[in-house]
Design a protein around this motif. Structure first.
Motif, PDB file in Angstrom:
ATOM      1  N   GLN A 171     -12.963  78.846 108.485  1.00 26.41           N
ATOM      2  CA  GLN A 171     -12.591  80.030 107.724  1.00 26.41           C
ATOM      3  C   GLN A 171     -12.199  79.788 106.265  1.00 26.41           C
ATOM      4  O   GLN A 171     -12.066  80.736 105.510  1.00 26.41           O
ATOM      5  CB  GLN A 171     -11.442  80.746 108.438  1.00 26.41           C
ATOM      6  CG  GLN A 171     -11.835  81.227 109.817  1.00 26.41           C
ATOM      7  CD  GLN A 171     -10.659  81.728 110.634  1.00 26.41           C
ATOM      8  OE1 GLN A 171      -9.521  81.737 110.194  1.00 26.41           O
ATOM      9  NE2 GLN A 171     -10.943  82.144 111.860  1.00 26.41           N
ATOM     10  N   THR A 172     -11.988  78.541 105.883  1.00 25.84           N
ATOM     11  CA  THR A 172     -11.576  78.264 104.500  1.00 25.84           C
ATOM     12  C   THR A 172     -12.403  77.111 103.938  1.00 25.84           C
ATOM     13  O   THR A 172     -13.146  76.452 104.664  1.00 25.84           O
ATOM     14  CB  THR A 172     -10.080  77.868 104.412  1.00 25.84           C
ATOM     15  OG1 THR A 172      -9.924  76.532 104.911  1.00 25.84           O
ATOM     16  CG2 THR A 172      -9.183  78.839 105.161  1.00 25.84           C
ATOM     17  N   ASP A 173     -12.193  76.852 102.662  1.00 24.87           N
ATOM     18  CA  ASP A 173     -12.803  75.686 102.016  1.00 24.87           C
ATOM     19  C   ASP A 173     -11.725  74.675 101.614  1.00 24.87           C
ATOM     20  O   ASP A 173     -12.020  73.684 100.961  1.00 24.87           O
ATOM     21  CB  ASP A 173     -13.603  76.102 100.778  1.00 24.87           C
ATOM     22  CG  ASP A 173     -14.797  76.963 101.117  1.00 24.87           C
ATOM     23  OD1 ASP A 173     -15.250  76.921 102.282  1.00 24.87           O
ATOM     24  OD2 ASP A 173     -15.287  77.685 100.226  1.00 24.87           O
ATOM     25  N   ASP A 174     -10.456  74.935 101.985  1.00 27.25           N
ATOM     26  CA  ASP A 174      -9.342  74.063 101.603  1.00 27.25           C
ATOM     27  C   ASP A 174      -9.562  72.620 102.038  1.00 27.25           C
ATOM     28  O   ASP A 174      -9.171  71.689 101.332  1.00 27.25           O
ATOM     29  CB  ASP A 174      -8.026  74.568 102.195  1.00 27.25           C
ATOM     30  CG  ASP A 174      -7.614  75.922 101.640  1.00 27.25           C
ATOM     31  OD1 ASP A 174      -8.239  76.378 100.659  1.00 27.25           O
ATOM     32  OD2 ASP A 174      -6.686  76.531 102.208  1.00 27.25           O
ATOM     33  N   TRP A 175     -10.156  72.423 103.186  1.00 32.84           N
ATOM     34  CA  TRP A 175     -10.380  71.087 103.732  1.00 32.84           C
ATOM     35  C   TRP A 175     -11.309  70.251 102.848  1.00 32.84           C
ATOM     36  O   TRP A 175     -11.329  69.026 102.938  1.00 32.84           O
ATOM     37  CB  TRP A 175     -10.976  71.188 105.143  1.00 32.84           C
ATOM     38  CG  TRP A 175     -12.240  72.002 105.168  1.00 32.84           C
ATOM     39  CD1 TRP A 175     -12.345  73.347 105.373  1.00 32.84           C
ATOM     40  CD2 TRP A 175     -13.563  71.528 104.940  1.00 32.84           C
ATOM     41  NE1 TRP A 175     -13.651  73.738 105.292  1.00 32.84           N
ATOM     42  CE2 TRP A 175     -14.423  72.644 105.033  1.00 32.84           C
ATOM     43  CE3 TRP A 175     -14.108  70.281 104.680  1.00 32.84           C
ATOM     44  CZ2 TRP A 175     -15.800  72.549 104.865  1.00 32.84           C
ATOM     45  CZ3 TRP A 175     -15.491  70.173 104.513  1.00 32.84           C
ATOM     46  CH2 TRP A 175     -16.318  71.300 104.602  1.00 32.84           C
ATOM     47  N   SER A 176     -12.088  70.902 101.983  1.00 33.90           N
ATOM     48  CA  SER A 176     -13.085  70.184 101.194  1.00 33.90           C
ATOM     49  C   SER A 176     -12.556  69.660  99.859  1.00 33.90           C
ATOM     50  O   SER A 176     -13.286  68.983  99.134  1.00 33.90           O
ATOM     51  CB  SER A 176     -14.308  71.071 100.960  1.00 33.90           C
ATOM     52  OG  SER A 176     -13.969  72.193 100.174  1.00 33.90           O
ATOM     53  N   LYS A 177     -11.281  69.965  99.541  1.00 37.96           N
ATOM     54  CA  LYS A 177     -10.702  69.460  98.298  1.00 37.96           C
ATOM     55  C   LYS A 177     -10.789  67.936  98.269  1.00 37.96           C
ATOM     56  O   LYS A 177     -10.578  67.274  99.283  1.00 37.96           O
ATOM     57  CB  LYS A 177      -9.240  69.882  98.174  1.00 37.96           C
ATOM     58  CG  LYS A 177      -9.044  71.332  97.846  1.00 37.96           C
ATOM     59  CD  LYS A 177      -7.569  71.643  97.714  1.00 37.96           C
ATOM     60  CE  LYS A 177      -7.370  73.117  97.488  1.00 37.96           C
ATOM     61  NZ  LYS A 177      -5.952  73.467  97.453  1.00 37.96           N
ATOM     62  N   TYR A 178     -11.088  67.418  97.113  1.00 38.52           N
ATOM     63  CA  TYR A 178     -11.157  65.980  96.859  1.00 38.52           C
ATOM     64  C   TYR A 178     -12.342  65.295  97.547  1.00 38.52           C
ATOM     65  O   TYR A 178     -12.439  64.074  97.531  1.00 38.52           O
ATOM     66  CB  TYR A 178      -9.850  65.266  97.247  1.00 38.52           C
ATOM     67  CG  TYR A 178      -8.633  65.958  96.702  1.00 38.52           C
ATOM     68  CD1 TYR A 178      -8.377  65.997  95.334  1.00 38.52           C
ATOM     69  CD2 TYR A 178      -7.743  66.600  97.557  1.00 38.52           C
ATOM     70  CE1 TYR A 178      -7.262  66.654  94.827  1.00 38.52           C
ATOM     71  CE2 TYR A 178      -6.620  67.260  97.053  1.00 38.52           C
ATOM     72  CZ  TYR A 178      -6.397  67.276  95.693  1.00 38.52           C
ATOM     73  OH  TYR A 178      -5.288  67.931  95.204  1.00 38.52           O
ATOM     74  N   LEU A 179     -13.213  66.056  98.155  1.00 38.42           N
ATOM     75  CA  LEU A 179     -14.414  65.475  98.747  1.00 38.42           C
ATOM     76  C   LEU A 179     -15.612  65.814  97.863  1.00 38.42           C
ATOM     77  O   LEU A 179     -15.715  66.931  97.357  1.00 38.42           O
ATOM     78  CB  LEU A 179     -14.659  66.028 100.160  1.00 38.42           C
ATOM     79  CG  LEU A 179     -13.623  65.712 101.220  1.00 38.42           C
ATOM     80  CD1 LEU A 179     -13.936  66.484 102.509  1.00 38.42           C
ATOM     81  CD2 LEU A 179     -13.576  64.229 101.511  1.00 38.42           C
ATOM     82  N   GLU A 180     -16.489  64.876  97.692  1.00 44.60           N
ATOM     83  CA  GLU A 180     -17.709  65.133  96.926  1.00 44.60           C
ATOM     84  C   GLU A 180     -18.785  65.557  97.922  1.00 44.60           C
ATOM     85  O   GLU A 180     -19.413  64.725  98.569  1.00 44.60           O
ATOM     86  CB  GLU A 180     -18.128  63.884  96.162  1.00 44.60           C
ATOM     87  CG  GLU A 180     -17.147  63.521  95.057  1.00 44.60           C
ATOM     88  CD  GLU A 180     -17.573  62.280  94.304  1.00 44.60           C
ATOM     89  OE1 GLU A 180     -18.778  61.972  94.267  1.00 44.60           O
ATOM     90  OE2 GLU A 180     -16.677  61.615  93.772  1.00 44.60           O
ATOM     91  N   ILE A 181     -18.952  66.876  98.012  1.00 45.78           N
ATOM     92  CA  ILE A 181     -19.872  67.438  98.998  1.00 45.78           C
ATOM     93  C   ILE A 181     -20.968  68.195  98.258  1.00 45.78           C
ATOM     94  O   ILE A 181     -20.688  69.043  97.403  1.00 45.78           O
ATOM     95  CB  ILE A 181     -19.128  68.401  99.950  1.00 45.78           C
ATOM     96  CG1 ILE A 181     -18.043  67.642 100.715  1.00 45.78           C
ATOM     97  CG2 ILE A 181     -20.095  69.066 100.907  1.00 45.78           C
ATOM     98  CD1 ILE A 181     -17.134  68.536 101.522  1.00 45.78           C
ATOM     99  N   THR A 182     -22.200  67.899  98.617  1.00 40.55           N
ATOM    100  CA  THR A 182     -23.314  68.616  97.988  1.00 40.55           C
ATOM    101  C   THR A 182     -23.707  69.853  98.793  1.00 40.55           C
ATOM    102  O   THR A 182     -24.165  70.832  98.236  1.00 40.55           O
ATOM    103  CB  THR A 182     -24.544  67.686  97.832  1.00 40.55           C
ATOM    104  OG1 THR A 182     -24.855  67.145  99.107  1.00 40.55           O
ATOM    105  CG2 THR A 182     -24.265  66.578  96.842  1.00 40.55           C
ATOM    106  N   ASP A 183     -23.540  69.802 100.109  1.00 38.60           N
ATOM    107  CA  ASP A 183     -23.903  70.940 100.955  1.00 38.60           C
ATOM    108  C   ASP A 183     -22.707  71.283 101.850  1.00 38.60           C
ATOM    109  O   ASP A 183     -22.509  70.676 102.908  1.00 38.60           O
ATOM    110  CB  ASP A 183     -25.133  70.584 101.795  1.00 38.60           C
ATOM    111  CG  ASP A 183     -25.668  71.750 102.592  1.00 38.60           C
ATOM    112  OD1 ASP A 183     -24.951  72.774 102.735  1.00 38.60           O
ATOM    113  OD2 ASP A 183     -26.793  71.641 103.097  1.00 38.60           O
ATOM    114  N   LEU A 184     -21.937  72.263 101.399  1.00 39.99           N
ATOM    115  CA  LEU A 184     -20.693  72.629 102.086  1.00 39.99           C
ATOM    116  C   LEU A 184     -20.943  73.080 103.517  1.00 39.99           C
ATOM    117  O   LEU A 184     -20.232  72.669 104.431  1.00 39.99           O
ATOM    118  CB  LEU A 184     -19.965  73.722 101.291  1.00 39.99           C
ATOM    119  CG  LEU A 184     -18.564  74.075 101.757  1.00 39.99           C
ATOM    120  CD1 LEU A 184     -17.624  72.897 101.586  1.00 39.99           C
ATOM    121  CD2 LEU A 184     -18.048  75.282 100.998  1.00 39.99           C
TER     122      LEU A 184
END
Length: 182
Positions: free
Chosen positions: A141-154
């Motif tokens: 439900q959020t994108d908070d978990w992706s902070k500080y990660l270098e992700i090209t395809d969320l």
């Protein structure tokens, strides 16, 4: 095979009751009332329960699920039915539970004796299931978990994390560390 019945179903059990509407349960005359106010009607095949509290019930975990997508109002008395063979031993500290994602992408946990358990699901104790379910909902439900990660395809990463959380005994923090080292 478990042998639960009206005299022992309330002792350390896990069960998923099927929600009934008031119309479906109109003919039921409840014959037993517990100290907490829940009412019961017993048959040879199972039990009907009318209550305003579901989930953690004394030393049991009793879930109420609806076959429709409508939300169940847990503040009002609700009626559920379960067959005796749908009650399972509830040992909170043992890895007896798995998390299942339904067709509507909701998460819930069930006992490994349920018919739809597959070996690919990770087994956990009840408290670990609750913790992992919170992580799953956050990832979903959020994108908070992706902070500080270098992700090209969320979305691909989100789907990978959800599958890993469902099928492994790895928590979100460890999975994020794995992503950092890729």
């Amino acid at each position: 095979m478990n042998q639960y019945n009206r005299s022992n179903f309330h002792k350390n059990t896990f069960c998923v009751f099927k929600h009934l509407t008031l119309e479906e349960a109109a003919e039921i005359e409840f014959v037993h009332k517990s100290k907490s106010g829940s009412e019961y009607f017993f048959t040879n095949e199972g039990v009907y329960r009318k209550s305003n509290h579901w989930g953690r019930v004394a030393n049991c975990r009793w879930k109420l699920v609806s076959s429709s997508q409508e939300k169940i109002n847990n503040h009002l008395p609700q009626i559920g039915y379960a067959n005796w063979n749908e009650f399972f031993n509830n040992e909170e500290s043992k890895p007896l539970y798995f998390i299942y994602q339904d067709a509507a992408n909701n998460f819930d946990f069930y006992h490994k004796e349920h018919a739809f358990f597959e070996d690919e699901f990770a087994l956990r104790n009840a408290s670990k299931c609750s913790k992992i379910m919170k992580e799953l909902k956050m990832v979903q439900q959020t994108d908070d978990w992706s902070k500080y990660l270098e992700i090209t395809d969320l979305e691909t990463t989100r789907n990978w994390l959800i599958q890993e959380l469902l099928t492994s005994n790895t928590n979100l923090a460890s999975l994020k560390r794995k992503l950092l080292h890729k």
